[in-house]
Design a protein around this motif. Structure first.
Motif, PDB file in Angstrom:
ATOM      1  N   GLU A 120       0.822  -1.106  -0.065  1.00  0.00           N
ATOM      2  CA  GLU A 120      -0.022   0.039   0.061  1.00  0.00           C
ATOM      3  C   GLU A 120       0.705   1.344   0.013  1.00  0.00           C
ATOM      4  OE1 GLU A 120      -2.282  -3.467   1.663  1.00  0.00           O
ATOM      5  OE2 GLU A 120      -0.245  -2.694   2.211  1.00  0.00           O
ATOM      6  N   ASN A 121       2.006   1.190   0.802  1.00  0.00           N
ATOM      7  CA  ASN A 121       2.729   2.237   0.718  1.00  0.00           C
ATOM      8  C   ASN A 121       3.267   2.623  -0.622  1.00  0.00           C
ATOM      9  OD1 ASN A 121       2.379   2.746   3.642  1.00  0.00           O
ATOM     10  ND2 ASN A 121       4.261   1.807   4.524  1.00  0.00           N
ATOM     11  N   ILE A 122       3.795   1.519  -1.153  1.00  0.00           N
ATOM     12  CA  ILE A 122       4.586   1.687  -2.707  1.00  0.00           C
ATOM     13  C   ILE A 122       3.587   2.492  -3.457  1.00  0.00           C
ATOM     14  CG2 ILE A 122       5.365   0.428  -4.330  1.00  0.00           C
ATOM     15  CD1 ILE A 122       6.771  -1.603  -2.159  1.00  0.00           C
ATOM     16  N   GLU A 123       2.480   1.877  -3.462  1.00  0.00           N
ATOM     17  CA  GLU A 123       1.284   2.139  -4.353  1.00  0.00           C
ATOM     18  C   GLU A 123       0.885   3.597  -4.255  1.00  0.00           C
ATOM     19  OE1 GLU A 123      -1.521  -0.848  -4.599  1.00  0.00           O
ATOM     20  OE2 GLU A 123      -0.156  -2.035  -5.717  1.00  0.00           O
ATOM     21  N   ARG A 124       0.877   4.181  -2.747  1.00  0.00           N
ATOM     22  CA  ARG A 124       0.404   5.249  -2.602  1.00  0.00           C
ATOM     23  C   ARG A 124       1.630   6.431  -2.815  1.00  0.00           C
ATOM     24  NH1 ARG A 124      -0.983   4.235   2.267  1.00  0.00           N
ATOM     25  NH2 ARG A 124       1.093   5.107   3.101  1.00  0.00           N
ATOM     26  N   GLU A 125       2.749   6.277  -1.973  1.00  0.00           N
ATOM     27  CA  GLU A 125       3.778   6.963  -1.998  1.00  0.00           C
ATOM     28  C   GLU A 125       4.665   7.179  -3.169  1.00  0.00           C
ATOM     29  OE1 GLU A 125       5.969   7.145   1.929  1.00  0.00           O
ATOM     30  OE2 GLU A 125       4.282   6.232   2.837  1.00  0.00           O
ATOM     31  N   GLY A 126       4.893   5.659  -3.771  1.00  0.00           N
ATOM     32  CA  GLY A 126       5.784   5.619  -4.885  1.00  0.00           C
ATOM     33  C   GLY A 126       4.972   5.757  -6.286  1.00  0.00           C
ATOM     34  N   SER A 127       3.589   5.836  -6.006  1.00  0.00           N
ATOM     35  CA  SER A 127       2.712   6.173  -7.311  1.00  0.00           C
ATOM     36  C   SER A 127       2.959   5.146  -8.373  1.00  0.00           C
ATOM     37  CB  SER A 127       2.833   7.456  -7.707  1.00  0.00           C
ATOM     38  OG  SER A 127       2.317   8.460  -6.644  1.00  0.00           O
ATOM     39  N   PRO A 171       2.306   0.679  -9.308  1.00  0.00           N
ATOM     40  CA  PRO A 171       1.722  -0.807  -9.165  1.00  0.00           C
ATOM     41  C   PRO A 171       2.920  -1.391  -8.393  1.00  0.00           C
ATOM     42  CG  PRO A 171       1.588  -0.619 -11.353  1.00  0.00           C
ATOM     43  CD  PRO A 171       2.138   0.793 -10.738  1.00  0.00           C
ATOM     44  N   PHE A 172       2.569  -2.513  -7.546  1.00  0.00           N
ATOM     45  CA  PHE A 172       3.552  -3.382  -6.863  1.00  0.00           C
ATOM     46  C   PHE A 172       3.158  -4.950  -6.854  1.00  0.00           C
ATOM     47  CE2 PHE A 172       4.341  -5.866  -2.785  1.00  0.00           C
ATOM     48  CZ  PHE A 172       5.824  -5.882  -3.060  1.00  0.00           C
ATOM     49  N   GLU A 173       4.105  -5.584  -7.504  1.00  0.00           N
ATOM     50  CA  GLU A 173       3.631  -6.936  -7.832  1.00  0.00           C
ATOM     51  C   GLU A 173       4.700  -8.171  -6.827  1.00  0.00           C
ATOM     52  OE1 GLU A 173       2.868  -8.499 -11.675  1.00  0.00           O
ATOM     53  OE2 GLU A 173       2.007  -6.404 -12.021  1.00  0.00           O
ATOM     54  N   PRO A 174       4.371  -8.728  -5.733  1.00  0.00           N
ATOM     55  CA  PRO A 174       5.325  -9.597  -5.327  1.00  0.00           C
ATOM     56  C   PRO A 174       5.518 -10.747  -6.326  1.00  0.00           C
ATOM     57  CG  PRO A 174       3.465  -9.544  -4.068  1.00  0.00           C
ATOM     58  CD  PRO A 174       3.448  -8.580  -5.095  1.00  0.00           C
ATOM     59  N   LEU A 175       6.172 -11.650  -6.068  1.00  0.00           N
ATOM     60  CA  LEU A 175       6.511 -12.902  -6.617  1.00  0.00           C
ATOM     61  C   LEU A 175       5.377 -13.822  -5.717  1.00  0.00           C
ATOM     62  CD1 LEU A 175       9.957 -13.617  -8.018  1.00  0.00           C
ATOM     63  CD2 LEU A 175       8.023 -13.197  -9.132  1.00  0.00           C
ATOM     64  N   LEU A 176       5.774 -13.719  -4.452  1.00  0.00           N
ATOM     65  CA  LEU A 176       5.038 -14.343  -3.335  1.00  0.00           C
ATOM     66  C   LEU A 176       4.688 -13.505  -2.176  1.00  0.00           C
ATOM     67  CD1 LEU A 176       7.108 -17.659  -3.358  1.00  0.00           C
ATOM     68  CD2 LEU A 176       4.759 -17.603  -3.728  1.00  0.00           C
ATOM     69  N   ARG A 177       3.427 -13.606  -1.574  1.00  0.00           N
ATOM     70  CA  ARG A 177       2.971 -12.941  -0.468  1.00  0.00           C
ATOM     71  C   ARG A 177       3.146 -13.938   0.735  1.00  0.00           C
ATOM     72  NH1 ARG A 177      -0.135 -11.426  -4.742  1.00  0.00           N
ATOM     73  NH2 ARG A 177      -0.355  -9.064  -4.919  1.00  0.00           N
ATOM     74  N   TYR A 178       3.396 -13.305   1.827  1.00  0.00           N
ATOM     75  CA  TYR A 178       3.277 -13.945   3.099  1.00  0.00           C
ATOM     76  C   TYR A 178       2.583 -15.132   3.099  1.00  0.00           C
ATOM     77  CZ  TYR A 178       3.958 -15.142   8.035  1.00  0.00           C
ATOM     78  OH  TYR A 178       3.987 -15.870   9.187  1.00  0.00           O
TER      79      TYR A 178
END
Length: 184
Positions: A163-170, A172-179
């Motif tokens: 959420e921080n990356i998408e908001r502050e970095g403006s 999208p963010f895509e991890p290979l794997l989520r927790y």
């Protein structure tokens, strides 16, 4: 199962076997946690780096992005692996490394690598908790005239970083794997 699914399953297994630890840890973000991902145990492993790099090259090809970089030191092996794997897979991707502070001599650059100003790039890190390292890399890349359009990570701890990356970095963010996917 597709080759991509097989590679993702094996990467997941390596992360759980080699990178995941239980205990009492202080994270880069300053937060305390009862678990830790030392992803360098996977990104500095031949099989782990090859798997992660191939999966990231697939994402870069699909997004039509031909440059990737991130903040030293978490991104360093990933960037090098993606650059090498991209050549092997026939979709050459350039790499760049973002310094934690600008070079104190010579060119005073934030970025190492031969990426043309205005290029659309991806930013990567090994693990995301708060997203601070990726956001710093995004901002530094912008200062150097690059155009970050997406961020990737090997693992998202799912603690607000996306959420921080998408908001502050403006972007999208895509991890290979989520927790949660690691323990599904």
């Amino acid at each position: 199962m597709t080759e991509t699914q097989t590679h993702m399953a094996r990467l997941r297994q390596l992360l759980l076997e080699k990178a995941y630890m239980k205990g009492d840890f202080v994270l880069t973000s300053g937060k305390r946690s009862d678990h830790y991902f030392d992803c360098k145990q996977v990104t500095l492993d031949p099989e782990g780096l090859a798997l992660a790099s191939e999966l990231l090259v697939e994402k870069l090809r699909a997004a039509e992005i031909n440059a990737i970089g991130g903040l030293a030191i978490g991104a360093d092996p990933i960037v090098a692996g993606v650059v090498a794997e991209s050549w092997r897979l026939g979709y050459p991707v350039r790499g760049f490394i973002v310094r934690k502070e600008p070079k104190q001599h010579g060119t005073s650059k934030w970025i190492e690598g031969s990426i043309k100003r205005g290029s659309q790039v991806a930013v990567v890190d090994d693990v995301v908790t708060s997203g601070g390292s990726i956001i710093k890399a995004i901002n530094s890349a912008r200062v150097e005239g690059l155009d970050p359009v997406i961020a990737y990570a090997i693992v998202d701890r799912e603690e607000g970083g996306a959420e921080n990356i998408e908001r502050e970095g403006s972007l999208p963010f895509e991890p290979l794997l989520r927790y949660r996917e690691l323990f599904a």
